[in-house]
Design an enzyme around this catalytic site. Structure first.
Site, mmCIF file in Angstrom:
data_model
loop_
_atom_site.group_PDB
_atom_site.id
_atom_site.type_symbol
_atom_site.label_atom_id
_atom_site.label_comp_id
_atom_site.label_asym_id
_atom_site.label_seq_id
_atom_site.Cartn_x
_atom_site.Cartn_y
_atom_site.Cartn_z
ATOM 1 C CG LEU A 78 -1.996 -1.099 1.249
ATOM 2 C CD1 LEU A 78 -2.781 -1.036 2.546
ATOM 3 C CD2 LEU A 78 -2.941 -0.973 0.057
ATOM 4 C CB VAL A 86 1.284 0.275 5.072
ATOM 5 C CG1 VAL A 86 -0.119 -0.224 5.429
ATOM 6 C CG2 VAL A 86 1.808 1.198 6.163
ATOM 7 C CE LYS A 101 2.545 2.192 9.882
ATOM 8 N NZ LYS A 101 2.407 3.534 10.500
ATOM 9 C CG ASP A 195 2.510 12.923 10.118
ATOM 10 O OD1 ASP A 195 2.692 14.114 9.771
ATOM 11 O OD2 ASP A 195 2.860 11.949 9.427
#
Length: 334
Positions: A78, A86, A101, A195
């Site tokens: 991904l 990921v 992940k 983030d």
């Protein structure tokens, strides 16, 4: 004769750099200003300035069709980031698609860092909100740490804004209220995202807004003095300094996202985004005049005490100004 100790200093502004280790290069504040012109530095600032690694790596043994740990059938990559890769995988036990992940080995090499990570995953599992990507578990497979998470099928807010921004005020308010509800749930669990940006906000086919990728980065940064983590353009002043953070640090980033969502000229290219970022990071923030201007200005205040006290307070303020701006001020927010 005692030799005088020479402090490492930022060559741009003269600020003293960390004395705990040998430092070279710019201080965090100057790095952020430079990053407003050079997005290549965004990934580097996920780590301490003189420890930025190369991000070209691959999870060992991962390829499409493989089964990891007798449980996860790997489907596709991904994406890559500062924390790791990921992958989309099928969980043979839960019988559903998940996002795996694969964390970079350097990040969990120390026992203390690994235990901190595990604690953050335990806390993150308790965050149950339709607007937050669900964290399922942390597993070690073939000496690699894997975090399994909800697989969210949708598109990022950034892609939506590039395709058809600026958004209608009511649509923007609906999206904002959902990701702020997700932030409220994260903060209630004692976590800070660090983030928030359009790339980390996913919109599903049914219109659900999901905050992605939270909690883990904070855990890995705990206990490290002066660490700077995040994406420069969305960092609050205290985050840029590597200072103490709280929920209001995330609200600064949310304010930047809000400005991008309704920027009258849109953000179809990087230059448009950089113009917004530079305006917000000026000593006196400047951005386009919109019905949300006052709310955004409070969100990106340099002093944390001047910002909204919570994500829900910010959402209520947006609701009120949007209802007034669209002529429906008789409606009751929430």
């Amino acid at each position: 004769m005692v030799e005088a100790k020479v402090l490492n200093q930022c060559p741009a502004c003269g600020t003293d750099l960390s004395q705990e280790r040998e430092s070279t290069g710019l201080c965090p504040s100057c790095l952020i200003q430079l990053a407003l012109d050079d997005t290549a530095l965004e990934a580097e600032l996920l780590f301490e300035p003189d420890e930025a690694p190369t991000l070209q790596f691959s999870a060992e043994g991962f390829s499409e069709g493989d089964i990891q740990g007798e449980r996860y059938r790997i489907r596709s990559l991904l994406g890559r980031g500062g924390m790791g890769e990921v992958w989309r995988a099928y969980d043979l036990k839960l019988r559903l698609d998940v996002a795996l992940k694969a964390l970079r080995k350097e990040l969990v090499a120390e026992p203390q860092a690994l235990e901190t990570l595990r604690q953050e995953v335990r806390v993150a599992r308790e965050v149950i909100s339709p607007n937050v990507c669900r964290v399922f578990d942390l597993e070690e497979i073939d000496e690699q740490e894997l975090v399994s998470m909800e697989y969210v099928d949708g598109t990022t807010l950034l892609d939506v804004l590039k395709e058809r921004g600026p958004l209608d005020l009511n649509e923007a308010r609906e999206i904002a209220s959902q990701f702020l509800a997700g932030l409220e749930a994260i903060h209630a669990a004692g976590l800070i995202h660090r983030d928030i940006k359009p790339e980390n906000l996913m919109i599903t086919r049914t219109g659900r807004v999901v905050v992605m990728d939270f909690g883990i980065a904070k855990g890995l940064g705990d206990g490290k003095s002066g660490v700077v983590a995040g994406t420069p353009a969305y960092m609050s002043p205290e985050q840029a300094r590597g200072g103490d953070l709280d929920a209001r640090s995330d609200l600064f980033a949310a304010g930047v996202v809000l400005a991008e969502m309704i920027e009258p000229t849109g953000i179809s290219n990087l230059e448009d985004r950089q113009r917004i970022w530079k305006g917000i990071h000026q000593e006196e923030p400047r951005f386009s005049d919109t019905p949300w201007s006052k709310v955004i200005a409070q969100s990106v205040s340099a002093e944390t005490r001047d910002r909204f006290g919570s994500a829900s307070a910010l959402a209520r303020a947006l609701e009120e100004v949007t209802l007034r701006a669209t002529g429906d001020d008789t409606a009751q927010p929430y």
